[in-house]
Design an enzyme around this catalytic site. Structure first.
Site, short mmCIF file in Angstrom:
data_model
loop_
_atom_site.label_atom_id
_atom_site.label_comp_id
_atom_site.label_asym_id
_atom_site.label_seq_id
_atom_site.Cartn_x
_atom_site.Cartn_y
_atom_site.Cartn_z
N HIS A 206 0.99 -1.21 0.11
CA HIS A 206 0.08 -0.04 -0.11
C HIS A 206 0.76 1.32 0.10
O HIS A 206 0.59 2.28 -0.61
CB HIS A 206 -0.89 -0.05 1.18
CG HIS A 206 -2.41 -0.60 0.96
ND1 HIS A 206 -2.29 -2.06 1.22
CD2 HIS A 206 -3.60 -0.22 0.70
CE1 HIS A 206 -3.87 -2.55 0.83
NE2 HIS A 206 -4.38 -1.42 0.72
N HIS A 253 0.81 -2.69 9.14
CA HIS A 253 2.17 -2.55 9.14
C HIS A 253 2.74 -1.95 10.33
O HIS A 253 2.29 -1.00 10.83
CB HIS A 253 2.41 -1.70 7.92
CG HIS A 253 2.15 -2.48 6.71
ND1 HIS A 253 2.97 -3.83 6.07
CD2 HIS A 253 1.19 -2.20 5.84
CE1 HIS A 253 2.35 -4.09 4.98
NE2 HIS A 253 1.20 -3.37 4.87
#
Length: 439
Positions: A206, A253
């Protein structure tokens, strides 16, 4: 001296990778977990963050136990993100704050069907802001963004962006399957999103696409379109930062993975930016371009599918490569048929026409018709391709999810369906616009 720098670098990476930082950031942003009560376990002295199994590292000294992606640890969690040191959960939402709301991840995990755990939201503005930010890096956004850009604004910029997007997906997802680091452990991290929770996490794709796309768009349009340099840079930087920070907020993350994804994408962009013009010219003019496009994109998909066991990341990679292959072949067909009419260099820089009612209606009409054609194409191809491949390879057709976990079904399915979708977007839909006087 060199060894000292290496040790400091490793220590800094380990620090940035700690899931406790993700949990603290979520807490500051008003996200609190409702983790179940777990009994206290024997003392785990010597661990950096008590109550957590350390995440999986390839060959590293800290791969003590190895948890699954986002799995919980051994003992009690640290006193962050709504879970106290004794393992007790946060109070009921009614006892916390009248403005606090319970929420669950918007989409279930596409591999396991996991719907995620409830969590508490105390800052709705940040929740909606970072939800929007994470969508700016999702495939669904680009499925809308690329066609709109191609049909209404600039075909050249759109087809070159697709090249960079596909390569970012391939390199990022393949790196994930080689490094094989798990998602941040939960607890203490709250999984605000679980859709990609079964994938590996290093680097953040992303962050990669959310950085490469706006900066590539800025570099392709500045000088080609007339707008202030500072405006374009601020938009690109804001887009990138919003996507990157949103991945930490979502609990998907660590800080290290997001930073790595950001820098990784800049490296890929630095490699492709000087040669995008040559790639685009090759796709349009070379007689062997269709063959090279098919062989290269299918070959990259085979490489990606051979790196690890089945996961959603492999499907996303094949989907991106298939879309890029279809768009590239359509570019070749358009050029050969004289349907690809880029504005001459003498007309640069381009300026936006006056935005009136007729222009807005025309753009919306083109977009709606084009999206309808693409959705119908995707639906028909999906309905035909999966049963055909199952029968071809002697697999039962009653369990589509199980069938798609096989490489011999998933790879051709993704390529066939999304290459046709990419071809329709770049060639078929503009042809419909010409016939219906909407071009």
């Amino acid at each position: 001296m060199a060894n000292d720098y290496v040790k400091k670098f490793v220590q800094m990476c380990n620090y940035l990778q700690d899931p406790c930082h993700v949990a603290r950031f979520q807490y500051v942003c008003g996200v609190k977990g409702t983790f179940p009560v777990e009994p206290a376990k024997p003392d785990n002295s010597g661990e950096d963050c008590p109550g957590l199994r350390k995440r999986v590292h390839q060959g590293g000294p800290s791969s003590d136990f190895g948890v699954g992606n986002g799995a919980a640890g051994d003992a009690t969690a640290p006193p962050v993100n709504g879970m106290q040191a004794d393992g007790s959960v946060v109070p009921d939402v009614a006892d916390v704050n009248p403005d606090t709301a319970r929420a669950k991840p918007l989409r279930r995990n596409s591999l396991t069907g996991d719907v995620g755990q409830e969590f508490l939201i105390q800052n709705k503005f940040l929740f909606y802001l970072f939800t929007f930010g994470t969508e700016l890096g999702n495939e669904m956004f680009f499925i809308v963004f690329f066609p709109f850009l191609f049909w209404n604004i600039d075909t050249l910029v759109s087809r070159r962006l697709i090249v960079v997007w596909a390569w970012n997906l391939f390199v990022g997802q393949s790196t994930k399957d080689m490094v094989r680091w798990s998602r941040p452990a939960s607890p203490p991290v709250v999984k605000v999103e679980v859709f990609y929770n079964s994938e590996y996490s290093m680097p953040s794709t992303h962050a990669m696409t959310g950085t490469a796309m706006p900066f590539c768009l800025f570099m392709l349009t500045y000088g080609r379109w007339q707008y202030p340099f500072l405006f374009g840079l601020c938009v690109a930087l804001s887009w990138s930062v919003l996507v990157c920070v949103s991945r930490v907020y979502m609990g998907m993350h660590s800080v290290l993975e997001v930073i790595t994804g950001f820098l990784y994408s800049l490296l890929i962009l630095a490699f492709f930016q000087p040669i995008l013009d040559k790639i685009d010219s090759f796709y349009m003019t070379d007689h062997f371009a269709p063959l090279v496009i098919i062989v290269s994109h299918v070959g990259l998909g085979l490489v990606a599918f051979s790196l690890d066991s089945w996961s959603t990341s492999r499907g996303d990679t094949a989907q991106g490569l298939g879309t890029a292959a279809g768009a590239a072949i359509a570019t070749h067909v358009n050029y050969q048929l004289g349907l690809l009419l880029d504005p001459p260099l003498s007309s640069l820089p381009l300026t936006l026409p006056p935005i009136g009612t007729s222009l807005v209606v025309l753009a919306v009409l083109r977009f709606l018709i084009g999206v309808a054609v693409i959705l119908i194409t995707r639906m028909v191809m999906k309905a035909v391709t999966i049963p055909f491949l199952c029968r071809l390879f002697g697999l039962p057709t009653d369990d589509v999810r199980q069938a798609r976990q096989r490489m011999k079904v998933e790879l051709p399915y993704r390529y066939i369906v999304y290459s046709v979708v990419g071809f329709s977007c770049v060639c078929v839909v503009p042809l419909i616009f010409r016939i219906s006087n909407l071009a």
